[in-house]
Write an enzyme that holds these catalytic residues in place. Sequence first.
Site, PDB file in Angstrom:
ATOM      1  N   PHE A 363      -3.573   0.848  -1.230  1.00 18.34           N
ATOM      2  CA  PHE A 363      -2.913   1.673  -1.813  1.00 18.34           C
ATOM      3  C   PHE A 363      -1.254   1.189  -1.804  1.00 18.34           C
ATOM      4  O   PHE A 363      -0.746   0.701  -0.539  1.00 18.34           O
ATOM      5  CB  PHE A 363      -2.815   3.111  -0.797  1.00 18.34           C
ATOM      6  CG  PHE A 363      -4.317   3.816  -0.773  1.00 18.34           C
ATOM      7  CD1 PHE A 363      -4.636   4.874  -1.726  1.00 18.34           C
ATOM      8  CD2 PHE A 363      -5.253   3.313  -0.159  1.00 18.34           C
ATOM      9  CE1 PHE A 363      -5.533   5.349  -1.758  1.00 18.34           C
ATOM     10  CE2 PHE A 363      -6.372   3.841   0.195  1.00 18.34           C
ATOM     11  CZ  PHE A 363      -6.681   4.986  -0.878  1.00 18.34           C
ATOM     12  N   ASP A 364      -0.835   1.231  -2.693  1.00 18.74           N
ATOM     13  CA  ASP A 364       0.497   1.230  -2.656  1.00 18.74           C
ATOM     14  C   ASP A 364       1.208   2.429  -2.250  1.00 18.74           C
ATOM     15  O   ASP A 364       0.494   3.466  -2.053  1.00 18.74           O
ATOM     16  CB  ASP A 364       1.119   1.146  -4.176  1.00 18.74           C
ATOM     17  CG  ASP A 364       2.676   1.385  -4.024  1.00 18.74           C
ATOM     18  OD1 ASP A 364       3.578   0.653  -3.299  1.00 18.74           O
ATOM     19  OD2 ASP A 364       3.303   2.146  -5.076  1.00 18.74           O
ATOM     20  N   LYS A 365       2.200   2.171  -1.463  1.00 19.23           N
ATOM     21  CA  LYS A 365       2.882   3.561  -0.672  1.00 19.23           C
ATOM     22  C   LYS A 365       3.581   4.402  -1.468  1.00 19.23           C
ATOM     23  O   LYS A 365       3.393   5.513  -1.475  1.00 19.23           O
ATOM     24  CB  LYS A 365       3.754   3.160   0.612  1.00 19.23           C
ATOM     25  CG  LYS A 365       4.163   4.209   1.579  1.00 19.23           C
ATOM     26  CD  LYS A 365       5.134   3.712   2.904  1.00 19.23           C
ATOM     27  CE  LYS A 365       6.196   3.454   2.357  1.00 19.23           C
ATOM     28  NZ  LYS A 365       7.242   4.613   1.816  1.00 19.23           N
ATOM     29  N   ILE A 566      -4.412   0.664  -6.009  1.00 23.87           N
ATOM     30  CA  ILE A 566      -3.904   1.702  -6.755  1.00 23.87           C
ATOM     31  C   ILE A 566      -2.647   1.863  -6.526  1.00 23.87           C
ATOM     32  O   ILE A 566      -1.957   1.822  -5.501  1.00 23.87           O
ATOM     33  CB  ILE A 566      -4.786   3.077  -6.386  1.00 23.87           C
ATOM     34  CG1 ILE A 566      -3.871   4.275  -6.968  1.00 23.87           C
ATOM     35  CG2 ILE A 566      -4.686   3.241  -4.658  1.00 23.87           C
ATOM     36  CD1 ILE A 566      -5.070   5.710  -6.827  1.00 23.87           C
TER      37      ILE A 566
END
Length: 675
Positions: A363-365, A566
């Site tokens: 995951f991108d933050k 994502i």
Amino acid sequence: MFLYLVMGFDQKKKNQLDDRHQGENQHDHGVHAGLFGNLTEMIFAILSGFLLGIGFLLQYLKVISPSMAIYFYIGAYFFGGFFTLKEAYEAIRQGKFEIDFLMLFAAAGAGFLGEWAEGALLLFLFSLGHALEHYAMNRARKSIAELSDLAPPTAIRLSGTEQQEIGIEALNIGDIILIKPNSKIAADGLVVKGSSAVNQAAITGESLPVSKMANPSIKLDFEKLKNEHRVFAGTINGAHSMEVKVLRKAKDSTLSRIIKLVNEAESQKSPTQHFTDKFEKYFVPFVLVLVILLMFAFLVVDESFKESFYRAMAVLVSASPCALAISTPSAVLAGVARAARAGILVKGGGPLENMGQVNVIAFDKTGTLTEGKPRLTDAIPHEGIEPRLLYRTAAAVEALSDHPLAKAIYDGTIERLGTDKISEANEMEALTARGVRAKINGEEVFIGNRLLMREVTGKHIPEDLDLQMTQLEKNGKTAMMVLRNDQYLGIVAVLDVEREEAKETLRKLRQMGIEKMVMLTGDHQSVANSIAERLHINDPRGNLLPEDKVKAIKSLAKGNHTVAMIGDGVNDAPALATADVSIAMGAAGSPVALETSDIALMADRLDKLPFAIKLSRKTARIIKQNLWISLGMVAILIPLTISGLATIGPAVVAHEGSTLVVVLNALRLLSVKED
């Protein structure tokens, strides 16, 4: 002339037919239109069966001369073989040798042997099976075709107080259009007057209407508009009228892009389909060789040429890989259509199958696990520095940037300054993964992390500032130092809160068996740790440059793991491209995100991710079931027909029955429910 009347044949239909045969899926026929519209093929099949039935009665009841039955069988041949012959002819023109030709060859062979009833039965069942198959497949296509009907054909353009109704193709960027209550919105644009609730389900899959309000002062960049100010073509206005400034032409609207990409996705082959194509490549020649050998079986076994030829035709029917050819494309079509209804754009069979195999998600933050709308929480002046100097300097520099963190700092410092004016900054430069640089009255200003400060000053950071930074970062805040002419002015810190649905989404993913979830961010490791702790992510990775994220994806892929990444589809493009499956968040307003990702979540909704995985896994199961059905039927029928235990009639019933079963099985995907 009769053929033209029956087919309703025109150049447009011919072009559509040519396009269809030029597509990758060789057995994916369209529904034929003609004298009876889309029911023409079904009616022809029924007429074939009707004439076949009369022929049977005349032959076996012997009401009149049995020889009269042949004329009715020939009529059954005509209506049953009409579309089969047409498709075979078009395929041969394209240099293809399809199943339709094999069926015609078998029927002609039966007629040659005087078995007119058998040949008529074959064509009747084959045409009826195809008509039912086309009808069933059309149900899946309707979900996609309905997208084209979402946008209204006309719009009301305003010119002062004058209203003019025009076609949406005539709308130009900058036009103001009136959106009446409970009507469809005609173009992507900015709300400049009025407010209303808009149903965006058709584009983003959101179940509840979204409130829209006017903001005519915003810059006309559709992608950067807040969701509450922009509207999409094809969505439905609520109870109040609005005026909208057109920001995209009809051909460039989000809806048009979705339609284009979904249509492209329909023709993209999945890994399983590539396998079936290879299988057919070797299987079909094998069948043809087997049929030729069986035709001459009378030379080595005690039977007539007629009996050998008939058996060969029965084997030809039973071995045709009709169900196999349609098993995977039908499931992919239904899966893509169901995903589109939920606001998930899947770019073809490959991503649809691969998503279900994902066991690691990165995951991108910012903007993915968090809202991406941080706010300024701390502005701490360095010793001896006037607070307002820190505020004015930070506000002046960040006013030049459209980054979410910059906006948070600007809004927060302006709020603290009140009526005080800020200086004008210029020559702003973004420094990747470190911060920004600008000039104020000729003096250089840097706002960024420790790496940037050490790089600029060539010295260690003052201990008190370093300790303050550390404490802020431990609390999950993104802290940045402000340096002006080699003098530290202080620290500004912002906090980006996690999405409301993030924790529940991650819980569902764990329940689905996702082995590992990783957070990748350019923020400080302590910031990543703080967010990860609240979301129960066991592997947060901070301080990452874009190339570090690529390395992280590659390391996660080791050990036969299937990795999905994502993010927003733009900032993390290299990492997204490296992952097995790339997923873009909130892609409805971003053409780049739409076009660069394998899967696009149209709404800014992380909770759509579990459904995408569920649908993918369901699709993979149905594809496997279809393969077992189609290959199993061929494996049963070939020995039965070779041994003479099954004739052409039962073979074609089983053959067409299995084809219809795999299509109906695939259509079950249209009813998969979101949890």
